[in-house]
Motif scaffolding. Sequence first.
Motif, PDB file in Angstrom:
ATOM      1  N   HIS A 158      33.911  47.674  37.837  1.00 54.32           N
ATOM      2  CA  HIS A 158      33.038  48.031  36.720  1.00 54.32           C
ATOM      3  C   HIS A 158      33.869  48.645  35.604  1.00 54.32           C
ATOM      4  O   HIS A 158      34.643  49.552  35.810  1.00 54.32           O
ATOM      5  N   SER A 159      33.723  48.134  34.431  1.00 55.52           N
ATOM      6  CA  SER A 159      34.395  48.674  33.258  1.00 55.52           C
ATOM      7  C   SER A 159      33.348  49.398  32.422  1.00 55.52           C
ATOM      8  O   SER A 159      32.167  49.327  32.700  1.00 55.52           O
TER       9      SER A 159
ATOM     10  N   PHE B 188      31.082  39.837  23.603  1.00 54.13           N
ATOM     11  CA  PHE B 188      30.334  39.170  24.678  1.00 54.13           C
ATOM     12  C   PHE B 188      30.467  39.986  25.952  1.00 54.13           C
ATOM     13  O   PHE B 188      31.541  40.519  26.269  1.00 54.13           O
ATOM     14  N   ASP B 189      29.392  40.060  26.693  1.00 55.07           N
ATOM     15  CA  ASP B 189      29.395  40.770  27.971  1.00 55.07           C
ATOM     16  C   ASP B 189      29.755  39.853  29.132  1.00 55.07           C
ATOM     17  O   ASP B 189      30.315  40.304  30.134  1.00 55.07           O
TER      18      ASP B 189
ATOM     19  N   PRO C  61      38.728  42.844  27.401  1.00 52.67           N
ATOM     20  CA  PRO C  61      39.083  43.095  28.808  1.00 52.67           C
ATOM     21  C   PRO C  61      37.882  43.371  29.705  1.00 52.67           C
ATOM     22  O   PRO C  61      37.954  43.154  30.913  1.00 52.67           O
ATOM     23  N   GLY C  62      36.781  43.854  29.170  1.00 53.37           N
ATOM     24  CA  GLY C  62      35.645  44.209  30.013  1.00 53.37           C
ATOM     25  C   GLY C  62      34.680  43.071  30.269  1.00 53.37           C
ATOM     26  O   GLY C  62      33.657  43.276  30.931  1.00 53.37           O
ATOM     27  N   ILE C  63      34.979  41.866  29.783  1.00 51.03           N
ATOM     28  CA  ILE C  63      34.016  40.770  29.912  1.00 51.03           C
ATOM     29  C   ILE C  63      33.878  40.331  31.367  1.00 51.03           C
ATOM     30  O   ILE C  63      34.830  40.353  32.135  1.00 51.03           O
ATOM     31  N   ARG C  64      32.673  39.983  31.752  1.00 47.31           N
ATOM     32  CA  ARG C  64      32.389  39.499  33.109  1.00 47.31           C
ATOM     33  C   ARG C  64      32.599  37.991  33.124  1.00 47.31           C
ATOM     34  O   ARG C  64      32.035  37.276  32.290  1.00 47.31           O
ATOM     35  N   VAL C  65      33.411  37.471  34.058  1.00 44.73           N
ATOM     36  CA  VAL C  65      33.758  36.056  34.087  1.00 44.73           C
ATOM     37  C   VAL C  65      33.070  35.368  35.264  1.00 44.73           C
ATOM     38  O   VAL C  65      33.266  35.751  36.425  1.00 44.73           O
TER      39      VAL C  65
ATOM     40  N   ALA D 251      45.615  33.929  39.492  1.00 45.27           N
ATOM     41  CA  ALA D 251      44.382  34.648  39.790  1.00 45.27           C
ATOM     42  C   ALA D 251      43.788  35.274  38.535  1.00 45.27           C
ATOM     43  O   ALA D 251      44.508  35.653  37.604  1.00 45.27           O
ATOM     44  N   ILE D 252      42.469  35.396  38.525  1.00 42.83           N
ATOM     45  CA  ILE D 252      41.758  36.038  37.422  1.00 42.83           C
ATOM     46  C   ILE D 252      41.034  37.249  37.999  1.00 42.83           C
ATOM     47  O   ILE D 252      40.027  37.084  38.699  1.00 42.83           O
ATOM     48  N   PRO D 253      41.535  38.442  37.746  1.00 46.18           N
ATOM     49  CA  PRO D 253      40.920  39.643  38.329  1.00 46.18           C
ATOM     50  C   PRO D 253      39.431  39.755  37.973  1.00 46.18           C
ATOM     51  O   PRO D 253      39.048  39.629  36.815  1.00 46.18           O
ATOM     52  N   GLY D 254      38.605  39.987  38.992  1.00 45.30           N
ATOM     53  CA  GLY D 254      37.184  40.209  38.781  1.00 45.30           C
ATOM     54  C   GLY D 254      36.367  38.964  38.565  1.00 45.30           C
ATOM     55  O   GLY D 254      35.140  39.043  38.466  1.00 45.30           O
ATOM     56  N   ALA D 255      37.008  37.768  38.497  1.00 49.90           N
ATOM     57  CA  ALA D 255      36.256  36.536  38.259  1.00 49.90           C
ATOM     58  C   ALA D 255      35.477  36.137  39.500  1.00 49.90           C
ATOM     59  O   ALA D 255      35.889  36.403  40.625  1.00 49.90           O
ATOM     60  N   ARG D 256      34.338  35.496  39.281  1.00 47.01           N
ATOM     61  CA  ARG D 256      33.536  34.984  40.378  1.00 47.01           C
ATOM     62  C   ARG D 256      33.372  33.472  40.200  1.00 47.01           C
ATOM     63  O   ARG D 256      33.255  32.984  39.076  1.00 47.01           O
TER      64      ARG D 256
END
Length: 554
Positions: free
Chosen positions: A421-422, A478-479, A504-508, A523-528
């Motif tokens: 969470h950012s 963009f969020d 940097p805080g965008i959700r991917v 790798a893409i940190p936090g990506a789903r």
Amino acid sequence: MEAIGSLTGGVAHDFNNVLQVINGNLQMLAADAGGHPATLRRLSAATDAVKRGAKLAAHLLAFARRQPLSPTVLNPRRLLRGMSEMLHRALGETVRVDTVLSDDLWNVQVDRNQLENALLNLAINARDAMQADGTLTVRAANRVLDAAFCRGKPELSPGEYVVFSVTDTGAGMPPEILQRVFEPFFTTKPDGHGTGLGLSMVFGFVRQSGGHTLIDSEVGRGTTVSLFFPRCCEAETSEAVDETAAPSGGGETILVVEDDADVRLTAVEMLAQLGYKVLTASSGDAAIEFIDSDVPIDLLFTDVVMPGKVKSVELAQRAAARSPAVPTLFTSGYTRDEIVHHGKLDAGITLLSKPYRRDDLARKVRGVLRAGAATPAGGCLPVSVADGQIAACVPPAVYDPGREPRQESQHVAAEAAPRSHSPLDAPRSPGTPARVLLVEDDADSREAFSDLLNALGLDCTAVASAEEALPLVPAQHFDILFTDLTLPGMSGDSLARAMLRQQPGIRVLLVSGYGKSAQIGDAIPGARLLGKPLDIAELRRELADWIDHTEEAS
């Protein structure tokens, strides 16, 4: 005739595609209209207009002998008895109908629907000629034609025939009219009372069925039209009982292959509304990659006439070679010669002609799935939005398998990692929806995903490529980035890395036709990673923070 056939075939193909889009949307609107009488009345009037347009195109194809026929072995006595009530209803009480049937009538092999239409057309013409007052006689008899009778009639050969004839007691026709009655668009009726395609349609249908049409008329003595069909020595084909209600799907996955984007979208929405998962391809070339993959498919629903190297018949053959085999349902407004030879559908072919109704589609799909013993898969449910639902079922999968991801070295990182969470994940101000950048190059998929995200209460900006998306990033916050993994230029994962450097805080959220086994580079940190077919419940979980905040604010 060849030139007329090519012209009418091309016109019918495009015209029926247009009618299919209109008809499909009318059917879906009717399903959502509830019991509003005025709305249903208007939808019914529009649907009737579509039927008239479809009939016009069918008559043109029939005259040119280009309509797809599905002949079965018929018993003439049973056929005419079954038509009795329909004829009386169509002709009215002032016309007397006599039916004369010979004993031991032979069977004929002919398309039941087309023969019924032809006889009904002749009966209505006869009613008009008698000014709705007279006697109409419908006969069926066995006849053995000799060489003398066939002389001067190159389409007729000596042999055994069943002859259907329709005789009226009307005014009859003079020779100059009689010699033109089979010409398309020729009519003696006043403007607005006939297209002039009725008799030409009958003529073309009978000729395409291997038969012959004769007309005998005399002024003051009435008219007789006779349809000759070769005798068939096979047993009568048993009739399949039609279901009264349109059957719903059980979550099976259907691959829709259609080059017309509007027709494709209409088919997708109807199938999704019926409860099927839907995958799409815009050509056989795109679909073949999907057929050759391991993605489960229960039914191939393909247009007959398509651009590209891979034609529909080859596509169906490849689908049948799968394990388990995938059955095929063809659809077309004009079949050319791909699945029709010598005027008849090839053996084993199931065709749904355009324009088709939602209920017709439901029954055909269910019938082919049953025949193919397809294995049921997942489901398709309406998406809940706050206290209500989206009116139409959102297809859980709408994508083009020609855009599959590249096979590279490494899976998406953090597939099983905990969410980070950012500050941008903090609760939003009341009344401010989360902003989503949707990147999807397939227009139909982009529209479906955009409608879904907006229905979930998010503010969606949709573009077709990474190159369109990148200029928006410096100017707008963009969020969420919701992108297909494979795009025509820069890939979705490369776009995500570029956006993370600026926001940097965008959700991917990455979406792939290969599902969660798709591979990317670094790798893409936090990506789903979400798989196609898209699971709506999973998407809601991934967007829960944003959706919950939006719903609380509303």
